[in-house]
Motif scaffolding. Structure first.
Motif, PDB file in Angstrom:
ATOM      1  N   ASN A 118      -5.053   7.381   8.837  1.00 58.36           N
ATOM      2  CA  ASN A 118      -4.961   8.149   7.607  1.00 58.36           C
ATOM      3  C   ASN A 118      -5.090   7.214   6.408  1.00 58.36           C
ATOM      4  OD1 ASN A 118      -4.410   9.955   5.605  1.00 58.36           O
ATOM      5  ND2 ASN A 118      -2.403  10.562   6.379  1.00 58.36           N
ATOM      6  N   LEU A 119      -6.057   7.486   5.536  1.00 55.69           N
ATOM      7  CA  LEU A 119      -6.259   6.632   4.364  1.00 55.69           C
ATOM      8  C   LEU A 119      -5.071   6.656   3.409  1.00 55.69           C
ATOM      9  CD1 LEU A 119     -10.008   7.265   3.486  1.00 55.69           C
ATOM     10  CD2 LEU A 119      -8.974   5.104   4.174  1.00 55.69           C
ATOM     11  N   SER A 120      -4.330   7.748   3.383  1.00 55.38           N
ATOM     12  CA  SER A 120      -3.191   7.830   2.462  1.00 55.38           C
ATOM     13  C   SER A 120      -1.888   7.374   3.112  1.00 55.38           C
ATOM     14  CB  SER A 120      -3.042   9.259   1.935  1.00 55.38           C
ATOM     15  OG  SER A 120      -2.829  10.152   3.008  1.00 55.38           O
ATOM     16  N   GLY A 121      -1.937   7.028   4.397  1.00 47.94           N
ATOM     17  CA  GLY A 121      -0.742   6.548   5.084  1.00 47.94           C
ATOM     18  C   GLY A 121      -0.282   5.207   4.526  1.00 47.94           C
ATOM     19  N   MET A 122       1.034   5.029   4.470  1.00 49.98           N
ATOM     20  CA  MET A 122       1.604   3.807   3.900  1.00 49.98           C
ATOM     21  C   MET A 122       1.801   2.741   4.980  1.00 49.98           C
ATOM     22  SD  MET A 122       1.629   4.532   0.796  1.00 49.98           S
ATOM     23  CE  MET A 122       2.537   3.237   0.008  1.00 49.98           C
ATOM     24  N   ILE A 123       1.561   1.490   4.586  1.00 55.03           N
ATOM     25  CA  ILE A 123       1.670   0.331   5.473  1.00 55.03           C
ATOM     26  C   ILE A 123       2.727  -0.597   4.889  1.00 55.03           C
ATOM     27  CG2 ILE A 123       0.426  -1.615   6.462  1.00 55.03           C
ATOM     28  CD1 ILE A 123      -2.164  -0.009   5.821  1.00 55.03           C
ATOM     29  N   ASP A 124       3.598  -1.127   5.759  1.00 51.22           N
ATOM     30  CA  ASP A 124       4.637  -2.056   5.321  1.00 51.22           C
ATOM     31  C   ASP A 124       4.125  -3.487   5.510  1.00 51.22           C
ATOM     32  OD1 ASP A 124       6.929  -3.337   4.570  1.00 51.22           O
ATOM     33  OD2 ASP A 124       8.141  -2.636   6.262  1.00 51.22           O
ATOM     34  N   LEU A 125       3.709  -4.118   4.414  1.00 55.40           N
ATOM     35  CA  LEU A 125       3.170  -5.472   4.468  1.00 55.40           C
ATOM     36  C   LEU A 125       4.240  -6.536   4.664  1.00 55.40           C
ATOM     37  CD1 LEU A 125       0.475  -5.326   1.644  1.00 55.40           C
ATOM     38  CD2 LEU A 125       0.142  -5.119   4.100  1.00 55.40           C
ATOM     39  N   SER A 126       5.505  -6.167   4.465  1.00 55.09           N
ATOM     40  CA  SER A 126       6.578  -7.151   4.611  1.00 55.09           C
ATOM     41  C   SER A 126       6.777  -7.557   6.076  1.00 55.09           C
ATOM     42  CB  SER A 126       7.880  -6.608   4.034  1.00 55.09           C
ATOM     43  OG  SER A 126       8.319  -5.480   4.779  1.00 55.09           O
ATOM     44  N   LEU A 127       6.207  -6.800   7.015  1.00 54.41           N
ATOM     45  CA  LEU A 127       6.332  -7.138   8.437  1.00 54.41           C
ATOM     46  C   LEU A 127       5.430  -8.302   8.826  1.00 54.41           C
ATOM     47  CD1 LEU A 127       6.359  -3.518   9.899  1.00 54.41           C
ATOM     48  CD2 LEU A 127       8.323  -5.010   9.458  1.00 54.41           C
ATOM     49  N   HIS A 128       4.421  -8.598   8.020  1.00 55.28           N
ATOM     50  CA  HIS A 128       3.498  -9.726   8.222  1.00 55.28           C
ATOM     51  C   HIS A 128       2.781  -9.682   9.570  1.00 55.28           C
ATOM     52  CE1 HIS A 128       4.909 -11.507   4.537  1.00 55.28           C
ATOM     53  NE2 HIS A 128       6.148 -11.398   4.955  1.00 55.28           N
ATOM     54  N   HIS A 129       2.407  -8.476  10.012  1.00 49.87           N
ATOM     55  CA  HIS A 129       1.610  -8.354  11.233  1.00 49.87           C
ATOM     56  C   HIS A 129       0.140  -8.596  10.900  1.00 49.87           C
ATOM     57  CE1 HIS A 129       4.983  -6.976  13.532  1.00 49.87           C
ATOM     58  NE2 HIS A 129       5.151  -5.898  12.785  1.00 49.87           N
ATOM     59  N   THR A 130      -0.667  -8.773  11.938  1.00 47.80           N
ATOM     60  CA  THR A 130      -2.092  -9.006  11.758  1.00 47.80           C
ATOM     61  C   THR A 130      -2.843  -7.686  11.728  1.00 47.80           C
ATOM     62  OG1 THR A 130      -1.935 -11.110  12.915  1.00 47.80           O
ATOM     63  CG2 THR A 130      -4.123 -10.137  12.751  1.00 47.80           C
ATOM     64  N   PHE A 131      -3.776  -7.566  10.791  1.00 42.34           N
ATOM     65  CA  PHE A 131      -4.688  -6.425  10.753  1.00 42.34           C
ATOM     66  C   PHE A 131      -5.880  -6.751  11.634  1.00 42.34           C
ATOM     67  CE2 PHE A 131      -2.414  -5.792   6.799  1.00 42.34           C
ATOM     68  CZ  PHE A 131      -2.226  -4.417   6.779  1.00 42.34           C
ATOM     69  N   THR A 132      -6.300  -5.779  12.434  1.00 46.62           N
ATOM     70  CA  THR A 132      -7.478  -5.950  13.268  1.00 46.62           C
ATOM     71  C   THR A 132      -8.489  -4.888  12.885  1.00 46.62           C
ATOM     72  OG1 THR A 132      -6.107  -6.771  15.084  1.00 46.62           O
ATOM     73  CG2 THR A 132      -8.349  -6.085  15.627  1.00 46.62           C
ATOM     74  N   PHE A 133      -9.685  -5.330  12.534  1.00 49.76           N
ATOM     75  CA  PHE A 133     -10.781  -4.427  12.212  1.00 49.76           C
ATOM     76  C   PHE A 133     -11.763  -4.459  13.371  1.00 49.76           C
ATOM     77  CE2 PHE A 133      -8.905  -5.412   8.214  1.00 49.76           C
ATOM     78  CZ  PHE A 133      -9.089  -4.285   7.420  1.00 49.76           C
ATOM     79  N   ILE A 134     -12.055  -3.294  13.928  1.00 55.50           N
ATOM     80  CA  ILE A 134     -12.992  -3.212  15.048  1.00 55.50           C
ATOM     81  C   ILE A 134     -14.198  -2.393  14.621  1.00 55.50           C
ATOM     82  CG2 ILE A 134     -13.359  -2.458  17.424  1.00 55.50           C
ATOM     83  CD1 ILE A 134     -10.409  -2.885  17.922  1.00 55.50           C
TER      84      ILE A 134
END
Length: 144
Positions: A118-134
């Motif tokens: 979901n484009l409007s879904g919120m992401i918590d950047l404070s967790l410092h996980h890795t984003f993976t683009f496929i």
């Protein structure tokens, strides 16, 4: 803020690009996926536009060394570091294209092995996980 990004292509055992750290202009720990995509595209466009367009930077030989040729064939893209189109990238067009490509299912985004749909879904950047683009590839064929 610094985020970690990995880009992969389906059907490849290893990522096309290894994990990279990107600095985006954002300080709030909560961000929407749409805003994150736009900030990543902004960072990439600024990096591209900052590259030199000097004529002596072009590779006129187009002759890769033996060890570099293997890397090119593994990734499926031959690039010699030269920029042949001297136009600067348009930030607004690039951001719109990235959002449209996500909406059209051209690539998937994962955050800590959880798919973001979901484009409007919120992401918590404070967790410092890795984003993976496929990057997703559509199969072409027929029943004939």
């Amino acid at each position: 803020m610094e985020i970690k990004v990995t880009v992969k292509q389906l059907g490849k055992k290893y990522p096309v690009l290894s994990e990279q750290k990107l600095d985006i202009l954002y300080n709030d720990p909560q961000i929407s996926l749409k805003n994150l995509l736009k900030l990543i595209v902004q960072q990439q466009v600024e990096a591209f536009n900052a590259q030199s367009f000097e004529m002596e930077d072009k590779d006129y030989l187009k002759n890769p060394s033996e060890n570099y040729l293997n890397i090119l064939t593994d990734t499926g893209k031959a690039g010699f570091g030269s920029i042949y189109n001297e136009k600067k990238a348009d930030l607004q067009k690039a951001q719109d294209n990235a959002v449209l490509a996500f909406e059209d299912g051209m690539f998937a985004v994962f955050y800590n092995d959880e798919q973001l749909e979901n484009l409007s879904g919120m992401i918590d950047l404070s967790l410092h996980h890795t984003f993976t683009f496929i990057r997703l590839t559509f199969l072409a064929g027929s029943y004939w």
